[in-house]
Design an enzyme around this catalytic site. Structure first.
Site, short mmCIF file in Angstrom:
data_model
loop_
_atom_site.label_atom_id
_atom_site.label_comp_id
_atom_site.label_asym_id
_atom_site.label_seq_id
_atom_site.Cartn_x
_atom_site.Cartn_y
_atom_site.Cartn_z
N ASP A 31 0.82 -1.21 0.00
CA ASP A 31 0.00 0.00 0.00
C ASP A 31 0.86 1.27 0.00
OD1 ASP A 31 -2.33 1.46 0.08
OD2 ASP A 31 -2.47 1.44 2.26
N TRP A 36 2.81 7.95 -2.66
CA TRP A 36 4.21 8.13 -3.05
C TRP A 36 4.29 8.98 -4.31
CZ3 TRP A 36 7.21 7.04 -7.32
CH2 TRP A 36 8.60 6.97 -7.13
N HIS A 48 2.61 2.91 -8.85
CA HIS A 48 2.51 1.46 -9.06
C HIS A 48 3.76 0.96 -9.79
CE1 HIS A 48 -1.47 1.75 -7.56
NE2 HIS A 48 -2.00 2.30 -8.63
N SER A 76 -7.28 -6.13 -5.89
CA SER A 76 -8.35 -6.69 -5.06
C SER A 76 -9.69 -6.61 -5.79
CB SER A 76 -8.43 -5.94 -3.73
OG SER A 76 -9.11 -4.71 -3.91
N GLU A 78 -12.07 -5.21 -4.78
CA GLU A 78 -12.59 -3.86 -4.52
C GLU A 78 -11.89 -2.80 -5.40
OE1 GLU A 78 -11.92 -6.08 -1.90
OE2 GLU A 78 -14.06 -6.47 -2.00
N LEU A 142 10.49 -21.22 -3.35
CA LEU A 142 9.49 -20.35 -2.72
C LEU A 142 8.24 -20.35 -3.59
CD1 LEU A 142 10.01 -16.91 -1.10
CD2 LEU A 142 8.46 -16.99 -3.04
N GLU A 218 0.86 -12.86 12.68
CA GLU A 218 1.40 -11.70 13.40
C GLU A 218 1.31 -10.51 12.44
OE1 GLU A 218 2.18 -11.53 16.51
OE2 GLU A 218 1.84 -13.67 16.81
C1 FPP Z 1 -1.93 0.08 -3.36
O1 FPP Z 1 -1.43 1.40 -3.47
C2 FPP Z 1 -1.46 -0.85 -4.34
C3 FPP Z 1 -2.25 -1.55 -5.21
C4 FPP Z 1 -3.57 -1.18 -5.70
C5 FPP Z 1 -1.74 -2.83 -5.67
C6 FPP Z 1 -0.80 -2.71 -6.83
C7 FPP Z 1 0.57 -3.05 -6.42
C8 FPP Z 1 1.60 -2.81 -7.18
C9 FPP Z 1 1.36 -2.13 -8.47
C10 FPP Z 1 3.00 -3.14 -6.77
C11 FPP Z 1 3.62 -4.34 -7.42
C12 FPP Z 1 3.19 -4.69 -8.77
C13 FPP Z 1 2.58 -5.84 -9.17
C14 FPP Z 1 1.84 -5.91 -10.45
C15 FPP Z 1 2.62 -7.07 -8.40
P1 FPP Z 1 -2.53 2.53 -3.47
O2 FPP Z 1 -2.81 2.89 -4.89
O3 FPP Z 1 -3.72 2.07 -2.70
O4 FPP Z 1 -1.80 3.70 -2.71
P2 FPP Z 1 -2.51 4.85 -1.83
O5 FPP Z 1 -3.13 4.14 -0.64
O6 FPP Z 1 -1.39 5.74 -1.46
O7 FPP Z 1 -3.53 5.50 -2.70
#
Ligand code: FPP
Length: 251
Positions: A31, A36, A48, A76, A78, A142, A218
């Site tokens: 998250d 960022w 991302h 997700s 959502e 893994l 945890e």
């Molecule tokens: C949350 O950040 C992240 C996501 C929605 C998941 C996506 C994750 C990635 C892109 C990192 C790795 C890449 C892959 C494809 C595995 P956010 O957008 O919710 O951030 P915010 O809470 O600051 O808005």
């Protein structure tokens, strides 16, 4: 030939952990990508993009210390509520990351598995996930559960529906249902219980990620935005994990 993970780019080596201090299964809520990017005046999607390197450094770091399973929350059920532009970006990005990284994961002996619902998910993403699963099926260093279009409640509801269907058809007796039997109906029946649940960005929530599997996990929340994470953050989380006393309801 399986290659060993590269050390962290700084040359730093992991602290000395004993085997019992290492979780078997690490769950990652990645998250803070949007924040960022916003902090830098960039579009959310740039966050991302910057998060990709963080995930793969953590995976190499996980192998280095002997973690056997990592579940990454990549999209997700959502996340469909985000703007159409961001959803489109995340779909394409997931597809490209899986395609781009699968050979490297294969060289490291990582087995990739897709965990999530097919409903609504882009066909091209499913194709890449299935390709990666096929390529890496024999690996055992893994297991990386790529949770794409995953939601914990959706997973439990789908399992309950499949279980009820089997009862209705006479394939399963009502009085034989227990936790172990129920778990066989979950998305990823071979997934082990989560030991360490790690969320970045300072938010103190689990956000529907692996609720069934995390009941005795945890929880460690790190005040770092995901693109700033690397395996050194994992080491800090492991130090925290090592201090915890896990009793699983016993004394
Ligand atoms: C949350 O950040 C992240 C996501 C929605 C998941 C996506 C994750 C990635 C892109 C990192 C790795 C890449 C892959 C494809 C595995 P956010 O957008 O919710 O951030 P915010 O809470 O600051 O808005």
């Amino acid at each position: 030939m399986i290659r060993k993970p590269k050390p962290h780019r700084s040359g730093a080596l992991p602290p000395n952990f004993s085997k019992s201090q290492i979780p078997n299964h690490l769950a990652l809520v990645m998250d803070g990508n949007g924040r960022w990017a916003q902090e830098r005046g960039l579009p959310r999607t740039a966050g991302h993009e910057a998060g990709e390197a963080a995930l793969f450094d953590v995976i190499e770091g996980a192998i280095e210390v002997g973690i056997r399973e990592v579940s990454a929350f990549a999209f997700s059920t959502e996340n469909w509520r985000r703007s159409p532009e961001e959803v489109k970006f995340l779909m394409g990005f997931n597809r490209d990351v899986i395609r781009r990284r699968r050979d490297e994961m294969n060289e490291l002996g990582v087995r990739i598995r897709w965990v999530g619902r097919p409903k609504r998910l882009w066909k091209s993403v499913i194709t890449e996930l299935e390709e990666a699963e096929k390529l890496t099926a024999e690996n055992s260093v893994l297991t990386l559960n790529m949770c794409v279009n995953y939601g914990g409640r959706a997973e439990i509801v789908d399992a309950a529906t499949a279980l009820a269907t089997d009862v209705k058809r006479g394939k399963l007796k009502l009085d034989s249902i227990n936790e172990k039997v129920f778990a066989r109906y979950l998305n990823e029946q071979k997934m082990s219980d989560v030991d360490l649940f790690l969320r970045s960005s300072g938010e103190l929530r689990t956000s529907n990620f692996l609720p069934w599997q995390s009941v005795y996990a945890e929880m460690v929340f790190m005040d770092v935005l995901w693109p700033d994470v690397d395996r050194r953050v994992l080491w800090r989380a492991l130090e925290e994990y090592a201090k915890r006393e896990r009793r699983f309801g016993g004394v």
